[in-house]
Enzyme design. Structure first.
Site, PDB file in Angstrom:
ATOM      1  NE  ARG A 120     -94.596  -1.588 -18.778  1.00 53.86           N
ATOM      2  CZ  ARG A 120     -95.704  -1.451 -19.482  1.00 53.86           C
ATOM      3  NH1 ARG A 120     -96.645  -2.363 -19.411  1.00 53.86           N
ATOM      4  NH2 ARG A 120     -95.879  -0.406 -20.232  1.00 53.86           N
ATOM      5  CE  LYS A 142     -73.344  -6.775 -10.553  1.00 52.09           C
ATOM      6  NZ  LYS A 142     -71.897  -6.465 -10.494  1.00 52.09           N
ATOM      7  CD  GLU A 184     -65.338 -13.934 -13.026  1.00 55.57           C
ATOM      8  OE1 GLU A 184     -65.106 -13.448 -11.891  1.00 55.57           O
ATOM      9  OE2 GLU A 184     -65.700 -13.250 -13.992  1.00 55.57           O
ATOM     10  CE  LYS A 226     -72.587 -13.294  -8.498  1.00 59.63           C
ATOM     11  NZ  LYS A 226     -72.361 -13.063  -9.901  1.00 59.63           N
ATOM     12  CD  GLU A 236     -71.547  -3.926  -7.920  1.00 64.41           C
ATOM     13  OE1 GLU A 236     -71.795  -5.040  -8.409  1.00 64.41           O
ATOM     14  OE2 GLU A 236     -70.768  -3.121  -8.421  1.00 64.41           O
ATOM     15  NE  ARG A 240     -73.911  -8.658  -7.417  1.00 58.83           N
ATOM     16  CZ  ARG A 240     -74.929  -9.229  -8.027  1.00 58.83           C
ATOM     17  NH1 ARG A 240     -76.136  -9.078  -7.536  1.00 58.83           N
ATOM     18  NH2 ARG A 240     -74.754  -9.937  -9.119  1.00 58.83           N
ATOM     19  CG  ASN A 244     -67.370  -5.514  -9.438  1.00 58.53           C
ATOM     20  OD1 ASN A 244     -67.931  -6.423 -10.042  1.00 58.53           O
ATOM     21  ND2 ASN A 244     -68.001  -4.448  -8.991  1.00 58.53           N
ATOM     22  CG  HIS A 247     -64.367  -7.769 -12.648  1.00 53.18           C
ATOM     23  ND1 HIS A 247     -63.884  -8.780 -11.843  1.00 53.18           N
ATOM     24  CD2 HIS A 247     -65.332  -8.352 -13.412  1.00 53.18           C
ATOM     25  CE1 HIS A 247     -64.540  -9.910 -12.106  1.00 53.18           C
ATOM     26  NE2 HIS A 247     -65.409  -9.679 -13.053  1.00 53.18           N
ATOM     27  CG  HIS A 251     -64.962  -4.933 -16.856  1.00 48.93           C
ATOM     28  ND1 HIS A 251     -66.025  -4.471 -16.124  1.00 48.93           N
ATOM     29  CD2 HIS A 251     -65.210  -6.248 -17.085  1.00 48.93           C
ATOM     30  CE1 HIS A 251     -66.879  -5.461 -15.910  1.00 48.93           C
ATOM     31  NE2 HIS A 251     -66.408  -6.542 -16.478  1.00 48.93           N
ATOM     32  CG  HIS A 263     -65.357 -11.874 -18.228  1.00 50.49           C
ATOM     33  ND1 HIS A 263     -65.434 -10.496 -18.210  1.00 50.49           N
ATOM     34  CD2 HIS A 263     -65.664 -12.282 -16.969  1.00 50.49           C
ATOM     35  CE1 HIS A 263     -65.779 -10.100 -16.996  1.00 50.49           C
ATOM     36  NE2 HIS A 263     -65.931 -11.164 -16.227  1.00 50.49           N
TER      37      HIS A 263
HETATM   38  P1  NAD Z   1     -69.534 -17.483 -23.254  1.00 48.58           P
HETATM   39  O1  NAD Z   1     -70.953 -17.525 -22.887  1.00 48.58           O
HETATM   40  O2  NAD Z   1     -69.169 -16.712 -24.481  1.00 48.58           O
HETATM   41  O3  NAD Z   1     -69.014 -18.997 -23.400  1.00 48.58           O
HETATM   42  C1  NAD Z   1     -67.692 -19.221 -23.817  1.00 48.58           C
HETATM   43  C2  NAD Z   1     -67.648 -20.101 -25.072  1.00 48.58           C
HETATM   44  O4  NAD Z   1     -67.927 -21.447 -24.709  1.00 48.58           O
HETATM   45  C3  NAD Z   1     -68.657 -19.731 -26.145  1.00 48.58           C
HETATM   46  O5  NAD Z   1     -68.062 -19.899 -27.401  1.00 48.58           O
HETATM   47  C4  NAD Z   1     -69.759 -20.774 -25.959  1.00 48.58           C
HETATM   48  O6  NAD Z   1     -70.461 -21.013 -27.160  1.00 48.58           O
HETATM   49  C5  NAD Z   1     -68.976 -21.975 -25.534  1.00 48.58           C
HETATM   50  N1  NAD Z   1     -69.666 -22.948 -24.688  1.00 48.58           N
HETATM   51  C6  NAD Z   1     -70.469 -22.694 -23.623  1.00 48.58           C
HETATM   52  N2  NAD Z   1     -70.759 -23.819 -22.978  1.00 48.58           N
HETATM   53  C7  NAD Z   1     -70.173 -24.829 -23.644  1.00 48.58           C
HETATM   54  C8  NAD Z   1     -70.076 -26.226 -23.437  1.00 48.58           C
HETATM   55  N3  NAD Z   1     -70.595 -26.804 -22.356  1.00 48.58           N
HETATM   56  N4  NAD Z   1     -69.405 -26.960 -24.350  1.00 48.58           N
HETATM   57  C9  NAD Z   1     -68.802 -26.370 -25.412  1.00 48.58           C
HETATM   58  N5  NAD Z   1     -68.802 -25.040 -25.631  1.00 48.58           N
HETATM   59  C10 NAD Z   1     -69.488 -24.285 -24.760  1.00 48.58           C
HETATM   60  O7  NAD Z   1     -68.622 -16.881 -22.097  1.00 48.58           O
HETATM   61  P2  NAD Z   1     -68.494 -17.139 -20.523  1.00 48.58           P
HETATM   62  O8  NAD Z   1     -67.045 -17.150 -20.251  1.00 48.58           O
HETATM   63  O9  NAD Z   1     -69.340 -18.241 -20.062  1.00 48.58           O
HETATM   64  O10 NAD Z   1     -69.127 -15.811 -19.914  1.00 48.58           O
HETATM   65  C11 NAD Z   1     -68.514 -14.555 -20.092  1.00 48.58           C
HETATM   66  C12 NAD Z   1     -69.583 -13.484 -19.956  1.00 48.58           C
HETATM   67  O11 NAD Z   1     -70.144 -13.548 -18.662  1.00 48.58           O
HETATM   68  C13 NAD Z   1     -69.048 -12.091 -20.137  1.00 48.58           C
HETATM   69  O12 NAD Z   1     -69.915 -11.383 -21.005  1.00 48.58           O
HETATM   70  C14 NAD Z   1     -69.116 -11.490 -18.750  1.00 48.58           C
HETATM   71  O13 NAD Z   1     -69.325 -10.104 -18.765  1.00 48.58           O
HETATM   72  C15 NAD Z   1     -70.289 -12.227 -18.172  1.00 48.58           C
HETATM   73  N6  NAD Z   1     -70.318 -12.289 -16.710  1.00 48.58           N
HETATM   74  C16 NAD Z   1     -71.483 -11.965 -16.105  1.00 48.58           C
HETATM   75  C17 NAD Z   1     -71.587 -12.029 -14.734  1.00 48.58           C
HETATM   76  C18 NAD Z   1     -72.897 -11.734 -14.070  1.00 48.58           C
HETATM   77  O14 NAD Z   1     -72.926 -11.654 -12.841  1.00 48.58           O
HETATM   78  N7  NAD Z   1     -73.967 -11.596 -14.809  1.00 48.58           N
HETATM   79  C19 NAD Z   1     -70.483 -12.434 -13.962  1.00 48.58           C
HETATM   80  C20 NAD Z   1     -69.292 -12.773 -14.606  1.00 48.58           C
HETATM   81  C21 NAD Z   1     -69.229 -12.685 -16.001  1.00 48.58           C
HETATM   82  N1  GLY Z   2     -69.711 -10.785 -11.137  1.00 49.77           N
HETATM   83  C1  GLY Z   2     -69.984  -9.654 -10.311  1.00 49.77           C
HETATM   84  C2  GLY Z   2     -71.333  -9.673  -9.692  1.00 49.77           C
HETATM   85  O1  GLY Z   2     -72.148 -10.519  -9.966  1.00 49.77           O
HETATM   86  O2  GLY Z   2     -71.625  -8.819  -8.915  1.00 49.77           O
END
Ligand code: NAD
Ligand code: GLY
Length: 359
Positions: A120, A142, A184, A226, A236, A240, A244, A247, A251, A263
């Site tokens: 939990r 998130k 972003e 942020k 949100e 917030r 997006n 997006h 998306h 992404h």
């Molecule tokens: P990711 O985590 O898949 O990383 C991208 C690639 O880079 C992967 O292959 C990873 O293994 C590699 N990698 C990571 N760090 C590295 C490093 N330092 N050196 C070498 N390789 C490395 O993708 P991302 O672009 O970081 O994140 C995208 C995700 O984030 C999506 O799922 C999206 O929905 C999510 N997201 C979430 C929020 C939130 O607020 N929670 C906001 C924006 C995006």
């Molecule tokens: N990336 C959108 C949010 O965190 O709200």
């Protein structure tokens, strides 16, 4: 070292901006963590940073465990979460334990979700290693996974205990991923801070040569922008949603591409779409649209895509959390550094914009 704070009453936490991992153990002590630590990372990040992070933590006196998940958005699902639960159950963790998400946004979102739901809720820490995660996903709480092709539809709001950014991890990031993160970063400037947008545009070359000062300034500005939005609207309810920006189109394209596109690449196309929509609604001039798409292009990001079906993307836009009462919610620019939110159900107009994006 720079330290910022996200102020959310009892869920407040610091963000450390560093140039190595040497302060990670101390940051865990400052957060009063006392139980077992489980570092969760993906198969790519493992080979660069898992040993160093684990060493920093065990040198500080923590008992450290490690779990590697398969890399990539295709694995951001409940199967991966199930694997994590199995590992945690095998360790017989108690509620003093904490998970450390070492990696990009995929690792952060999955690990945060596992932490939010295991026993939990146990503590988790974000150690983001992509530009996207350092700029955006590690801050704000998130967490979640994709489900049966639908992006981020399972999840929760669950804040980390702290965020630890080593900007030098960006040096091993594939250039395509660095570009993806820039979408972003540019988004943050466009929605709230025109001066920051100009800074990014002006310093683009220095970002790609990993200038320490520029990278730390980017991290500081992204987390400040942020963080301040999240402080005002954690769950949100209103403001917030401006995060997006890009997006609504983005998306849908990401889903239709079956996650073949990164992404940030989809967000970039989505920002171009939001700008074109705003232009058609006479909210902004064509020269501003050109300037913005010029910056995205300079970052090596796509502003148009080939091989996509307009009807399919349009239909996919309705399978999104951003749909209300059958209308699509958009964040649209009024200028550089200012956006508004609106809902639209003008199918002809939206499809016209999609036709410009998906050539
Ligand atoms: P990711 O985590 O898949 O990383 C991208 C690639 O880079 C992967 O292959 C990873 O293994 C590699 N990698 C990571 N760090 C590295 C490093 N330092 N050196 C070498 N390789 C490395 O993708 P991302 O672009 O970081 O994140 C995208 C995700 O984030 C999506 O799922 C999206 O929905 C999510 N997201 C979430 C929020 C939130 O607020 N929670 C906001 C924006 C995006
Ligand atoms: N990336 C959108 C949010 O965190 O709200």
């Amino acid at each position: 070292m720079l330290k910022l704070n996200v102020n959310l009453d009892k869920r407040s936490y610091p963000i450390y901006i560093e140039t190595d991992f040497s302060g990670l153990g101390k940051a865990c002590l400052s957060a009063r963590l006392s139980g077992k630590l489980v570092v969760i990372t993906d198969g790519n990040v493992e080979k660069y940073y898992l040993d160093e992070c684990s060493r920093q933590l065990s040198d500080t006196g923590f008992e450290v465990f490690r779990y590697v998940i398969p890399a990539g958005e295709k694995n951001k699902n409940l199967d991966t979460v199930r694997g994590i639960y199995g590992y945690l159950a095998g360790l017989k963790l108690d509620r003093q334990a904490a998970l450390i998400a070492l990696g990009g946004g995929v690792t952060g979102d999955i690990t945060g979700f596992a932490a939010a739901t295991y026993l939990r809720g146990i503590s988790f820490i974000q150690v983001p290693t992509t530009l996207l995660a350092q700029a955006d996903s590690s801050v704000g709480g998130k967490v979640g996974v994709d489900f049966e092709g639908h992006k981020n539809i399972i999840g929760s709001f669950y804040q980390p205990r702290f965020v630890y950014i080593d900007v030098n991890t960006l040096r091993t990031l594939p250039v395509r991923e660095l570009r993806s993160g820039l979408a972003e970063v540019i988004k943050h400037g466009l929605i709230l801070d025109g001066d920051f947008y100009e800074y990014i545009d002006y310093n683009m070359k220095k970002i790609f040569t990993f200038d320490d000062n520029v990278l730390q300034y980017l991290a500081k500005m992204n987390c400040t922008i942020k963080g301040s939005v999240v402080e005002q609207d954690e769950k949100e309810g209103g403001l917030r949603a401006i995060l997006n920006f890009g997006h609504t189109f983005g998306h849908a394209v990401e889903t239709v591409s079956d996650f073949a596109l990164a992404h940030g690449e989809c967000v970039s196309v989505g920002i171009a779409g939001a700008c074109r929509l705003a232009q058609r609604l006479e909210m902004i001039d064509g020269n501003i649209v050109q300037k913005i798409t010029g910056t995205l292009d300079k970052a090596g990001l796509p502003i148009k895509l080939t091989g996509f079906d307009v009807e399919k993307v349009y239909e996919t836009m309705f399978h999104d959390k951003k749909v209300k009462g059958g209308k699509l919610n958009f964040v649209l620019p009024k200028g550089i550094g200012e956006v508004i939110q609106c809902s639209l159900d003008d199918e002809k107009l939206i499809k016209a914009v999609l036709s410009e994006l998906l050539v």
